[in-house]
Design an enzyme around this catalytic site. Structure first.
Site, PDB file in Angstrom:
ATOM      1  N   ASP A  10       0.859  -1.186   0.000  1.00  0.00           N
ATOM      2  CA  ASP A  10       0.000   0.000   0.000  1.00  0.00           C
ATOM      3  C   ASP A  10       0.896   1.237   0.000  1.00  0.00           C
ATOM      4  O   ASP A  10       1.729   1.408   0.902  1.00  0.00           O
ATOM      5  CB  ASP A  10      -0.892  -0.018   1.246  1.00  0.00           C
ATOM      6  CG  ASP A  10      -2.011   1.008   1.177  1.00  0.00           C
ATOM      7  OD1 ASP A  10      -2.319   1.466   0.065  1.00  0.00           O
ATOM      8  OD2 ASP A  10      -2.564   1.344   2.227  1.00  0.00           O
ATOM      9  N   ASP A 125      -3.235   2.607  -5.942  1.00  0.00           N
ATOM     10  CA  ASP A 125      -2.169   2.713  -4.946  1.00  0.00           C
ATOM     11  C   ASP A 125      -1.932   1.446  -4.137  1.00  0.00           C
ATOM     12  O   ASP A 125      -1.229   1.482  -3.132  1.00  0.00           O
ATOM     13  CB  ASP A 125      -2.456   3.879  -3.998  1.00  0.00           C
ATOM     14  CG  ASP A 125      -3.737   3.693  -3.205  1.00  0.00           C
ATOM     15  OD1 ASP A 125      -4.518   2.785  -3.542  1.00  0.00           O
ATOM     16  OD2 ASP A 125      -3.964   4.459  -2.253  1.00  0.00           O
ATOM     17  N   GLU A 126      -2.479   0.311  -4.573  1.00  0.00           N
ATOM     18  CA  GLU A 126      -2.267  -0.911  -3.804  1.00  0.00           C
ATOM     19  C   GLU A 126      -2.303  -2.139  -4.696  1.00  0.00           C
ATOM     20  O   GLU A 126      -3.001  -2.173  -5.714  1.00  0.00           O
ATOM     21  CB  GLU A 126      -3.299  -1.051  -2.683  1.00  0.00           C
ATOM     22  CG  GLU A 126      -4.732  -1.148  -3.167  1.00  0.00           C
ATOM     23  CD  GLU A 126      -5.706  -1.425  -2.034  1.00  0.00           C
ATOM     24  OE1 GLU A 126      -5.396  -2.261  -1.162  1.00  0.00           O
ATOM     25  OE2 GLU A 126      -6.785  -0.799  -2.033  1.00  0.00           O
TER      26      GLU A 126
END
Length: 385
Positions: A10, A125-126
């Site tokens: 993350d 974003d992950e």
């Protein structure tokens, strides 16, 4: 067979961190990203920037993200900007720059793939990473991945490594920012048990309230809850799932290829628009959304057989309508025509707060090219061949 070793990566305060690459003078300050694009910093004659402050914001937008310094004031993503301005009026206000975020997202994922190619993309974003068959200790691999991400983007990330996706997702949050957390199944009672039950994806606000009524606040509470009581309040299937997650049980694999179920574009207006008095403005936005949706489909190599629209009115009443097409499309004109037909099926009662257009029942262009002769004949007739 090796025991599974799943990582969840993350990025730390991703959107805000990308902005700090552009404006390093803001490091260590409370920064909030969101709002309209007219909050761009102004370049001064001496080369410095003049930044807007959150107290200046007027509107109905929501916070896209915030730095950890702003979070210390209670400002988090999804919060209304006006509420955020009450909590942190002196915070720096920046508009979102999604082109930059997508660029850095592609950079960090490519850097990880060079080390560990078994990746499940979970958003901008992950990602999940299957490390099971890779040589090396978990901590060593995590350090290598973090170094590669930083070299590619200048940004930090946090990584959780556990036997499954459920635990890894929670583990990556435990030592943020810039953390590495490695847990085994034996660590569940001490590290995962104290977490709020709502930390688990799939336990939403309604389920959380119902669990609290039963005296269940943490995952440890949930692990000790009576199975019959859970079944009585949640049903057999959901109750069984609750008991599994409370014990850190999750058999889901890392899925490296995921077909999108739908693609959509929508916008929330700064002021509610009247269906008749603001018809020109609504029509222009409607057309632009259809054009952008068509561009999304074309970039992804997809066509759609179902076009839908979403309207949210001033009283927050949300209405959707869908239309199935005889022939799949990725063209703006066809999307606009179908979406317009959907729009005619909605009774316009009140001003409009949000407008969206959606493409579903997706198939790839390659699948379309290899489709049956009946569909090809339809396409030929439409194209005038």
């Amino acid at each position: 067979m090796n025991p599974r070793r799943i990582a969840h990566l993350d990025m730390d305060a991703f959107f805000a961190s990308v902005e700090l690459l552009r404006y390093p003078e803001l490091r260590g300050l409370p920064v909030v990203v969101g709002g309209r694009h007219d909050w761009h910093p102004t370049l001064q004659p001496d080369g410095s920037h003049r930044f807007a402050r959150l107290r200046q914001y007027v509107g109905r937008g929501v916070v896209t993200t915030s730095t950890y310094e702003a979070r210390a004031f209670g400002v988090f993503s999804g919060m209304g900007m006006m509420k955020a301005a009450q909590l942190a009026p002196d915070a720096i206000l920046l508009p979102a720059n999604f082109e930059a975020y997508r660029h850095h997202s592609a950079l960090f994922k490519a850097a990880v793939a060079r080390i560990a190619p078994q990746i499940e993309d979970r958003g901008i974003d992950e990602i999940y990473i299957d490390l099971t068959d890779l040589p090396g200790e978990s901590h060593t691999l995590a350090v290598r991945i973090k170094q590669a991400v930083h070299a590619a983007t200048g940004l930090s990330c946090s990584i959780g490594i556990t036997p499954n996706k459920l635990l890894s997702k929670m583990a990556s949050e435990l030592d943020k920012p810039d953390g590495i957390t490695i847990l085994s199944q034996e660590d569940v009672p001490s590290r995962i048990g104290p977490l709020a039950a709502s930390k688990v994806g799939g336990i939403g606000p309604k389920a959380t309230l119902k669990l609290k009524d039963l005296g269940v606040h943490t995952l440890a509470d949930l692990a000790g809850a009576d199975a019959a009581v859970l079944q009585q309040h949640f049903g057999a299937t959901y109750a069984a799932w609750l008991q599994d997650v409370a014990q850190g049980i999750d058999d889901r694999p890392v899925v490296t290829v995921r077909e999108p179920k739908s693609v959509s574009r929508e916008t929330t207006f700064e002021r509610d628009l009247h269906p008749r008095h603001d018809r020109a403005a609504l029509s222009a936005v409607f057309t632009e959304l259809c054009q952008r949706l068509a561009g999304d489909l074309q970039r992804k190599g997809l066509v759609s057989r179902t076009i839908g629209i979403k309207l949210r009115f001033e009283d927050f009443r949300t209405v959707t309508r869908d239309l199935s097409l005889d022939v799949p499309t990725d063209e703006a004109q066809g999307i606009r025509r179908a979406a317009g037909q959907c729009l005619k099926r909605i009774e316009m009662q009140g001003r409009i707060r949000l407008l969206g257009v959606r493409a579903a029942a997706l198939m790839t262009v390659q699948d379309l090219e290899h489709s049956g002769p009946s569909l090809q004949r339809q396409l030929a007739l439409i194209d005038g061949v």
